[in-house]
Design a protein around this motif. Sequence first.
Motif, PDB file in Angstrom:
ATOM      1  N   SER A 130       0.853  -1.191   0.000  1.00 31.94           N
ATOM      2  CA  SER A 130       0.000   0.000   0.000  1.00 31.94           C
ATOM      3  C   SER A 130       0.882   1.232   0.000  1.00 31.94           C
ATOM      4  O   SER A 130       2.062   1.174   0.354  1.00 31.94           O
ATOM      5  CB  SER A 130      -0.917  -0.005   1.238  1.00 31.94           C
ATOM      6  OG  SER A 130      -0.142  -0.034   2.430  1.00 31.94           O
ATOM      7  N   TRP A 131       0.316   2.339  -0.409  1.00 30.92           N
ATOM      8  CA  TRP A 131       1.046   3.602  -0.430  1.00 30.92           C
ATOM      9  C   TRP A 131       0.617   4.459   0.760  1.00 30.92           C
ATOM     10  O   TRP A 131      -0.565   4.583   1.049  1.00 30.92           O
ATOM     11  CB  TRP A 131       0.785   4.357  -1.733  1.00 30.92           C
ATOM     12  CG  TRP A 131       1.442   3.731  -2.919  1.00 30.92           C
ATOM     13  CD1 TRP A 131       0.950   2.719  -3.690  1.00 30.92           C
ATOM     14  CD2 TRP A 131       2.706   4.075  -3.462  1.00 30.92           C
ATOM     15  NE1 TRP A 131       1.842   2.391  -4.681  1.00 30.92           N
ATOM     16  CE2 TRP A 131       2.934   3.218  -4.572  1.00 30.92           C
ATOM     17  CE3 TRP A 131       3.683   5.011  -3.121  1.00 30.92           C
ATOM     18  CZ2 TRP A 131       4.090   3.282  -5.341  1.00 30.92           C
ATOM     19  CZ3 TRP A 131       4.838   5.073  -3.894  1.00 30.92           C
ATOM     20  CH2 TRP A 131       5.038   4.216  -4.989  1.00 30.92           C
ATOM     21  N   ARG A 132       1.601   5.037   1.437  1.00 32.88           N
ATOM     22  CA  ARG A 132       1.316   5.924   2.564  1.00 32.88           C
ATOM     23  C   ARG A 132       2.293   7.092   2.546  1.00 32.88           C
ATOM     24  O   ARG A 132       3.355   7.036   1.901  1.00 32.88           O
ATOM     25  CB  ARG A 132       1.459   5.183   3.905  1.00 32.88           C
ATOM     26  CG  ARG A 132       0.549   3.981   4.061  1.00 32.88           C
ATOM     27  CD  ARG A 132       0.284   3.662   5.531  1.00 32.88           C
ATOM     28  NE  ARG A 132       1.480   3.477   6.311  1.00 32.88           N
ATOM     29  CZ  ARG A 132       2.069   2.302   6.526  1.00 32.88           C
ATOM     30  NH1 ARG A 132       1.552   1.211   5.979  1.00 32.88           N
ATOM     31  NH2 ARG A 132       3.155   2.211   7.276  1.00 32.88           N
ATOM     32  N   ASN A 133       1.933   8.116   3.287  1.00 30.66           N
ATOM     33  CA  ASN A 133       2.846   9.241   3.425  1.00 30.66           C
ATOM     34  C   ASN A 133       4.108   8.803   4.151  1.00 30.66           C
ATOM     35  O   ASN A 133       4.057   8.026   5.094  1.00 30.66           O
ATOM     36  CB  ASN A 133       2.184  10.372   4.196  1.00 30.66           C
ATOM     37  CG  ASN A 133       1.085  11.039   3.394  1.00 30.66           C
ATOM     38  OD1 ASN A 133       1.132  11.039   2.165  1.00 30.66           O
ATOM     39  ND2 ASN A 133       0.103  11.598   4.079  1.00 30.66           N
ATOM     40  N   ALA A 134       5.236   9.322   3.720  1.00 31.20           N
ATOM     41  CA  ALA A 134       6.521   8.993   4.339  1.00 31.20           C
ATOM     42  C   ALA A 134       7.333  10.261   4.549  1.00 31.20           C
ATOM     43  O   ALA A 134       8.521  10.327   4.271  1.00 31.20           O
ATOM     44  CB  ALA A 134       7.289   8.008   3.480  1.00 31.20           C
ATOM     45  N   THR A 169       5.421  10.176  -0.757  1.00 32.23           N
ATOM     46  CA  THR A 169       4.691   8.931  -0.540  1.00 32.23           C
ATOM     47  C   THR A 169       5.634   7.759  -0.773  1.00 32.23           C
ATOM     48  O   THR A 169       6.621   7.874  -1.491  1.00 32.23           O
ATOM     49  CB  THR A 169       3.484   8.813  -1.480  1.00 32.23           C
ATOM     50  OG1 THR A 169       3.935   8.874  -2.830  1.00 32.23           O
ATOM     51  CG2 THR A 169       2.462   9.911  -1.208  1.00 32.23           C
ATOM     52  N   GLN A 170       5.303   6.640  -0.137  1.00 37.98           N
ATOM     53  CA  GLN A 170       6.179   5.475  -0.193  1.00 37.98           C
ATOM     54  C   GLN A 170       5.333   4.214  -0.258  1.00 37.98           C
ATOM     55  O   GLN A 170       4.305   4.106   0.409  1.00 37.98           O
ATOM     56  CB  GLN A 170       7.084   5.427   1.043  1.00 37.98           C
ATOM     57  CG  GLN A 170       7.902   4.166   1.195  1.00 37.98           C
ATOM     58  CD  GLN A 170       8.894   3.994   0.055  1.00 37.98           C
ATOM     59  OE1 GLN A 170       9.631   4.920  -0.266  1.00 37.98           O
ATOM     60  NE2 GLN A 170       8.898   2.823  -0.552  1.00 37.98           N
ATOM     61  N   LYS A 171       5.781   3.240  -1.063  1.00 38.37           N
ATOM     62  CA  LYS A 171       5.124   1.938  -1.098  1.00 38.37           C
ATOM     63  C   LYS A 171       5.625   1.092   0.061  1.00 38.37           C
ATOM     64  O   LYS A 171       6.827   0.886   0.228  1.00 38.37           O
ATOM     65  CB  LYS A 171       5.400   1.218  -2.413  1.00 38.37           C
ATOM     66  CG  LYS A 171       4.765  -0.178  -2.459  1.00 38.37           C
ATOM     67  CD  LYS A 171       4.676  -0.780  -3.826  1.00 38.37           C
ATOM     68  CE  LYS A 171       5.935  -0.769  -4.602  1.00 38.37           C
ATOM     69  NZ  LYS A 171       5.799  -1.471  -5.900  1.00 38.37           N
ATOM     70  N   ASP A 228       3.691  -5.576   2.802  1.00 34.11           N
ATOM     71  CA  ASP A 228       3.200  -6.387   3.923  1.00 34.11           C
ATOM     72  C   ASP A 228       3.959  -7.708   3.951  1.00 34.11           C
ATOM     73  O   ASP A 228       3.393  -8.785   3.765  1.00 34.11           O
ATOM     74  CB  ASP A 228       1.698  -6.631   3.792  1.00 34.11           C
ATOM     75  CG  ASP A 228       0.884  -5.370   3.964  1.00 34.11           C
ATOM     76  OD1 ASP A 228       1.367  -4.465   4.669  1.00 34.11           O
ATOM     77  OD2 ASP A 228      -0.207  -5.289   3.390  1.00 34.11           O
ATOM     78  N   ARG A 277       6.565  -2.562   5.951  1.00 30.49           N
ATOM     79  CA  ARG A 277       5.752  -1.785   6.901  1.00 30.49           C
ATOM     80  C   ARG A 277       6.136  -2.088   8.341  1.00 30.49           C
ATOM     81  O   ARG A 277       5.728  -1.384   9.254  1.00 30.49           O
ATOM     82  CB  ARG A 277       4.269  -2.044   6.675  1.00 30.49           C
ATOM     83  CG  ARG A 277       3.757  -3.397   7.121  1.00 30.49           C
ATOM     84  CD  ARG A 277       2.261  -3.495   6.883  1.00 30.49           C
ATOM     85  NE  ARG A 277       1.702  -4.742   7.347  1.00 30.49           N
ATOM     86  CZ  ARG A 277       1.278  -4.958   8.588  1.00 30.49           C
ATOM     87  NH1 ARG A 277       1.375  -4.011   9.502  1.00 30.49           N
ATOM     88  NH2 ARG A 277       0.762  -6.133   8.924  1.00 30.49           N
ATOM     89  N   TRP A 324      11.167   8.599  10.850  1.00 28.87           N
ATOM     90  CA  TRP A 324      10.412   9.390   9.876  1.00 28.87           C
ATOM     91  C   TRP A 324      11.083  10.728   9.560  1.00 28.87           C
ATOM     92  O   TRP A 324      10.754  11.374   8.576  1.00 28.87           O
ATOM     93  CB  TRP A 324       8.998   9.620  10.384  1.00 28.87           C
ATOM     94  CG  TRP A 324       8.235   8.350  10.465  1.00 28.87           C
ATOM     95  CD1 TRP A 324       7.854   7.690  11.578  1.00 28.87           C
ATOM     96  CD2 TRP A 324       7.806   7.544   9.372  1.00 28.87           C
ATOM     97  NE1 TRP A 324       7.210   6.525  11.265  1.00 28.87           N
ATOM     98  CE2 TRP A 324       7.161   6.412   9.913  1.00 28.87           C
ATOM     99  CE3 TRP A 324       7.905   7.655   7.990  1.00 28.87           C
ATOM    100  CZ2 TRP A 324       6.616   5.425   9.120  1.00 28.87           C
ATOM    101  CZ3 TRP A 324       7.362   6.671   7.198  1.00 28.87           C
ATOM    102  CH2 TRP A 324       6.726   5.565   7.767  1.00 28.87           C
TER     103      TRP A 324
END
Length: 409
Positions: free
Chosen positions: A290-294, A299-301, A304, A347, A353
């Motif tokens: 999934s992509w989330r803010n990093a 954004t970063q993939k 899992d 993840r 961060w």
Amino acid sequence: MTSPAPHFYLGPVVPRWQPATLDDVRKALSDGTVRERHWIDVKRQVSTSESDKKEFARDVASFANDGGLLVIGVAEDKANGTFSVAPVPLSGLPEQVDQILRSRCDPPLFVQCHPIEDSGAEGSGVLLVEVPPSPLAPHMVDGRYHGRGDTTKYRLSDAEVVRLFGLRSARQVVARQLIDVEIARDPVPVNREVESRLYAVARPLAAPPELLTEHLMGREIHDLVLARAGGSRHWQRLDEVEPRAAGRGWHTYGLNSRSLWLEFDKVKTMCDLEIADNGALTLFASQLSSWRNAGKDTTQKFLDDDDAVAVVRGLVELTGALGTAYGYPGQWQLAVGMTNLLKGVSRRADLEWSNTPEDMLRYSADDYLNATTASTAECREHPGAVTHRLMYRLVRALGTADQSAEIFA
């Protein structure tokens, strides 16, 4: 679930041997069924001296290339060329064998021990040490590789070592073919900007074509599948069941007949397991990333990988359970592939961060592929070790091998 009765391969011209009592062992010794040959050896005992432990490890390692059997608790009369049962204490002996092979063979060697107790002397008997063909052969002992001749072990030549390592490489070619077939029949459209997927196969190498035909639609096999659900969110979603041309399928909602009928934008985590008449298992799992803010404007993939390892562990456990329940004790070829991994970050990674994106540990290839072979017994008794062979290189590259240690145990 109880283990099946011992069932040993002693060579191409000898019927499989199924001893249940010490009298069965005596009979096999007297009629020549059990005698020293390429696939079998006998020993009086396992000594505690360091030199004898090394010699025992060499003996077992020599069998690991093709498989074999050691019978401990047999005396040899060399003058007459005969053998007789000489019962040994069984308490702690399987553990001693296991410890020797784990500490002196590189890589450590899996065997299965079958004690047969003497009805007239409680706690004593013979120990049958079953050595399946090892996917990691050849195994080194004290800096050398060993093979098995007609009746004795010998040091492998460089050419023989190269040949055995070549067989390992050949398994990867077959694995790529197996995984490519599963990718081609993936029923869910792929959005390569978003999603990583996993494909896995467990194929019996010598099962009859109708091993499971009379059992596939029964409740017992369904319960074996449901028992895997605790370790992975993908296994938990296998809540739809149906007969299929290939055998029987377990799938998430929307994948009837292994065909997607939901609108693609409504597709969430999808998973499909198929078990064929001959026992072969195929599985795919979607949305393993999934992509989330990093960080600011970044954004970063995220991969899992924890669930990917758990999915594979579940397949290995199911392989062992099926082989045990339905009488296939032989070897399985297992292959795992993952797609769309490039630049993904676990993840589970302990990320700072405040770091810049360049500091993050990313996966450096687009795909992952690995394969191994394992017996039903190893899948049943040591599923973590089999999962480790299949998935360790993935989590090593993501920096999360330590977090996977419990699943690999």
